[in-house]
Design an enzyme around this catalytic site. Structure first.
Site, PDB file in Angstrom:
ATOM      1  N   ASP A 251       0.842  -1.196   0.000  1.00 36.74           N
ATOM      2  CA  ASP A 251       0.000   0.000   0.000  1.00 36.74           C
ATOM      3  C   ASP A 251       0.881   1.252   0.000  1.00 36.74           C
ATOM      4  O   ASP A 251       1.929   1.255  -0.636  1.00 36.74           O
ATOM      5  CB  ASP A 251      -0.937  -0.046   1.221  1.00 36.74           C
ATOM      6  CG  ASP A 251      -2.280   0.617   0.965  1.00 36.74           C
ATOM      7  OD1 ASP A 251      -2.278   1.836   0.745  1.00 36.74           O
ATOM      8  OD2 ASP A 251      -3.313  -0.065   0.991  1.00 36.74           O
TER       9      ASP A 251
ATOM     10  N   HIS B 248      -3.796   6.141   3.361  1.00 39.41           N
ATOM     11  CA  HIS B 248      -4.501   4.930   2.945  1.00 39.41           C
ATOM     12  C   HIS B 248      -3.942   3.685   3.623  1.00 39.41           C
ATOM     13  O   HIS B 248      -4.683   2.848   4.149  1.00 39.41           O
ATOM     14  CB  HIS B 248      -4.365   4.836   1.420  1.00 39.41           C
ATOM     15  CG  HIS B 248      -5.228   3.846   0.734  1.00 39.41           C
ATOM     16  ND1 HIS B 248      -4.831   2.548   0.501  1.00 39.41           N
ATOM     17  CD2 HIS B 248      -6.458   3.951   0.184  1.00 39.41           C
ATOM     18  CE1 HIS B 248      -5.781   1.910  -0.160  1.00 39.41           C
ATOM     19  NE2 HIS B 248      -6.784   2.738  -0.364  1.00 39.41           N
TER      20      HIS B 248
ATOM     21  N   SER C 299     -11.188  -0.650  -1.091  1.00 34.34           N
ATOM     22  CA  SER C 299      -9.916  -0.644  -0.355  1.00 34.34           C
ATOM     23  C   SER C 299     -10.110  -1.039   1.100  1.00 34.34           C
ATOM     24  O   SER C 299      -9.194  -1.540   1.741  1.00 34.34           O
ATOM     25  CB  SER C 299      -9.283   0.754  -0.394  1.00 34.34           C
ATOM     26  OG  SER C 299      -8.634   0.992  -1.603  1.00 34.34           O
TER      27      SER C 299
END
Length: 748
Positions: free
Chosen positions: A147, A206, A533
């Site tokens: 990620d 994220h 996600s």
């Protein structure tokens, strides 16, 4: 005279040399500008297959010219995920390289997109019980998160009471100083190439969120603006985390870095890989995640990927390969609620994260800016785009804005700039009833498409329309959950329509987890985010729980357990709905909504060995070279009995049906009780006949395998009128288990 001629000659030589040097520099600069990173696949050589990394690196270098600036141009050498390397080349150099016989392919890399507290309870996970008993919680399992990096100091990644990583762990930590890495966060690498190599700190936020969803520790009193308050925890709180940063805010997520991360993660010894990113539909031999995931599967590593956020249209998936768990997104039963109350007394519920305690209940003037504009400006004003409202007096008014084009935060700022004091966001038709808890910059609520139409009608038909907002806080127990959110990408798969995708749906809407920067001035920081996600790391964590309980299960067995035990009904006991509140079809839900408690005890599994995929890939029509890119061993499809896609021992059926019957087999492995008998139950798709042989199967020992056959028989074509596809299921039922696989039939 001779001296003057000599001076002129020297000057001329100097000028010519200078011109030549300038031209060379210009050519060099031109070449540097034209440099692109290429992914190069090389025919695997048995002589170097078992060599050390240094030898492999030297072998890869041998394909490049001796004068080539190897150190500056070589980006990555791959060992596990591919026979090949990533290198910076000009198009001319790449063309020359491809002419070498050992080179399978050399193509420019692409950039992949990111697919961006209460969920454990919603999923039936309870502290001290089952998968969350003290001897599980993901204990001993390593989850690799590929990620944007991580904020390692968040308490979600503390290691209190955690044992050291398993002895097999070979990775390392690139954070320096103090106890940044620990028994929880056992490894962290930055694969983003830059002039100055930095530690894998988060820069998108994220990666911190996805890591915490998969395996965050128990953190009490977690909330955002006081909403969704409770104990935050990931799915596998006692699993170890290994972080691989492949994205940054300058170049995005490059496939060379993603392949390198998967390569290193396999070598490091991870058990589960979680990737909340993708490229859209691609041939598997061009898809870096599909290639890396196959190598992971060969090494016993489970791979979970997001389906993408390109819904609600059909065939919008990423990560379609059958050796990947492809995860769509669903709602949970917690909402952060507000409502728009109109002057006529009608009230329309929606959601918002910003919940002011002192907002007046007095009815205020209500306006829809789309009523004021002309031509293109009408649409700009209805969407409340930046600058579109500057000539409209919105002082003291509630403003209705349509969703779309820019973020809701930007719309809210435009309303504020024009004097508005509150905002109602009306969904588009595509969004339907999907609403989101967002930290708006002013009092606001997002309402459904249907509610938006009604509010517009009220404004149009009323002389002095008025409204106010009522903020209701966190409400748990929505009986329509789970439902499929509008953005969750749908099947059928473009690259392999004979494999039903997505495989599963899981929580992906309004998910609270760790955040790198506080949004509400509260420490530790949490935020609420939506996307596939978010659903992907939920399934990654659940896979880790199952792996901890069943360490000898293959990735395919874990996937089968998750799929065959999925829920198909919502909390209200009716079929799972979509964003329109219609029954969600099979291309939205796949097998259904994950049920981790049942997945830990599926009774039977549909297992697949890595070599079983070769006949399937041959059946897709891929060339020998293309398949070798994926599997990394010599393949000759002429010597392989290829199979149709639906013949793969997959825990679902997806068939394209014409006028002829189709016949397939499946093999079940008993992972339940030694002595058990199962009978088949069918939900037969529209305009179809089905026959299963045998209709009853008996096992006498654990790990025993039994095969059965299924015949799909087309019925009268008139019965298919107005239908492009049908759906159903096949379930093996015992007194303890129900092992269900979904069936999709596309009529041709």
């Amino acid at each position: 005279m001779m001296k003057m001629e000599l001076r002129l000659l020297v000057s001329l030589i100097f000028i010519l040399c200078s011109i030549s040097m300038l031209a060379a520099e210009e050519n060099l600069e031109h070449d540097q500008i034209n440099l692109m990173t290429y992914i190069v696949h090389v025919k695997k050589s048995e002589n170097v297959a078992s060599h050390q990394s240094e030898d492999l690196h030297s072998w890869y270098h041998s394909f490049l010219p001796q004068t080539f600036p190897h150190k500056e141009r070589m980006v990555f050498s791959y060992r596990k995920v591919a026979s090949g390397f990533a290198v910076k080349l000009t198009p001319e150099e790449a063309k020359s390289l491809q002419e070498k016989g050992e080179i399978v392919s050399a193509r420019p890399e692409r950039t992949l997109e990111l697919h961006t507290t209460h969920t454990p309870t919603f999923l039936g996970l309870k502290q001290g019980q089952g998968l969350w008993s003290d001897d599980n919680l993901g204990k001993g399992v390593i989850i690799g998160i590929i990620d944007t990096g991580i904020f390692p100091l968040h308490p979600s990644f503390n290691d209190e009471g955690m044992p050291p990583p398993p002895a097999k762990w070979k990775g390392h930590c690139e954070f320096t100083g103090g106890q940044v890495c620990n028994n929880k966060l056992i490894g962290a690498r930055n694969l983003v190439k830059s002039a100055i190599q930095e530690p894998p700190f988060e820069n998108f936020f994220h990666g911190t969120h996805t890591a915490a969803e998969a395996a965050g520790r128990f953190i009490e009193d977690a909330s955002v603006f006081g909403n969704a308050k409770g104990v935050a925890a990931g799915m596998a709180p006692n699993a170890h985390l290994a972080i691989y940063k492949v994205c940054n805010d300058k170049i995005g997520c490059t496939e060379s870095a993603i392949l390198a991360a998967m390569d290193i993660a396999i070598e490091d010894g991870v058990d589960v890989l979680s990737l909340s990113l993708g490229l859209g539909s691609l041939p598997f031999f061009e898809d870096p995640i599909a290639i890396g995931a196959f190598a992971a599967t060969q090494n016993g590593v489970f791979v979970s990927c997001s389906a993408a956020n390109s819904g609600p249209g059909y065939s919008t998936l990423s990560n379609e390969a059958p050796w990947i768990l492809t995860v769509g997104a669903s709602t949970i039963d917690r909402k952060i609620v507000a409502s728009a109350k109109l002057g006529n007394g009608e009230e329309y519920e929606g959601e918002t994260l910003f919940q002011p305690k002192d907002f007046s209940q007095q009815l205020l003037p209500l306006v829809y800016p789309g009523s004021f504009g002309y031509g293109n400006q009408t649409q700009n004003q209805s969407l409340c785009l930046p600058g579109s409202l500057k000539n409209i007096d919105l002082s003291g008014k509630v403003v209705l804005c349509d969703v779309g084009n820019v973020s809701s935060i930007v719309k809210g700022q435009e309303v504020l700039n024009s004097g508005g004091i509150a905002m109602i966001l009306a969904n588009s038709e595509a969004l339907g009833f999907s609403t989101f808890a967002i930290a708006h910059v002013l009092p606001a609520v997002e309402v459904s498409y249907a509610a938006g139409l009604t509010i517009k009608s009220y404004i149009k038909s009323t002389y002095n329309p008025t409204a106010t907002l009522i903020f209701k806080g966190t409400i748990i127990g929505d009986s329509l959950a789970p439902s499929v959110v509008y953005f969750s990408s749908r099947g059928p798969s473009q690259e392999s329509p004979g494999i039903l995708k997505p495989d599963i749906i899981g929580p992906g809407v309004n998910i609270l987890a760790a955040w790198a920067v506080s949004v509400d001035n509260k420490i530790p920081a949490f935020d609420i985010v939506s996307g596939t996600s978010m659903s992907c790391p939920h399934l990654s964590g659940i896979a880790a729980l199952i792996k901890s309980s069943h360490p000898d299960w293959s990735p395919a067995a874990i996937k089968s357990a998750i799929m065959t035990t999925a829920n198909t009904l919502n909390l209200g006991g009716i079929p799972i709905l979509d964003q329109r509140l219609f029954p969600a079809d099979i291309f939205a839900t796949g097998a259904g909504h994950v049920n981790p408690v049942k997945a830990n005890d599926p009774g039977l599994v549909y297992d697949i060995e890595p070599e079983d995929y070769v006949p399937y890939l041959c059946g897709l029509g891929y060339s020998d070279k293309e398949i070798e890119v994926i599997v990394q061993w010599k393949v000759k499809c002429s010597n392989v009995k290829s199979i149709p896609e639906a013949q793969l021992n997959y825990p679902s059926f997806s068939i394209l049906l014409g006028s002829d019957s189709q016949y397939y087999t499946r093999t079940l492995t008993n992972v339940g009780f030694a002595n058990s008998t199962y009978k088949v139950e069918l939900e037969v798709p529209l305009a179809l006949g089905m026959s299963v042989n045998p209709s009853e199967i008996t096992f006498t020992e654990v790990n025993e395998k039994v095969s059965f056959s299924v015949e799909f028989i087309p019925q009268i074509k008139e019965n298919r009128r107005n239908h492009t596809f049908g759906q159903g299921s096949l379930t093996w039922v015992s007194d303890r288990h129900a092992v269900r696989i979904p069936i999709s039939v596309i009529f041709k």
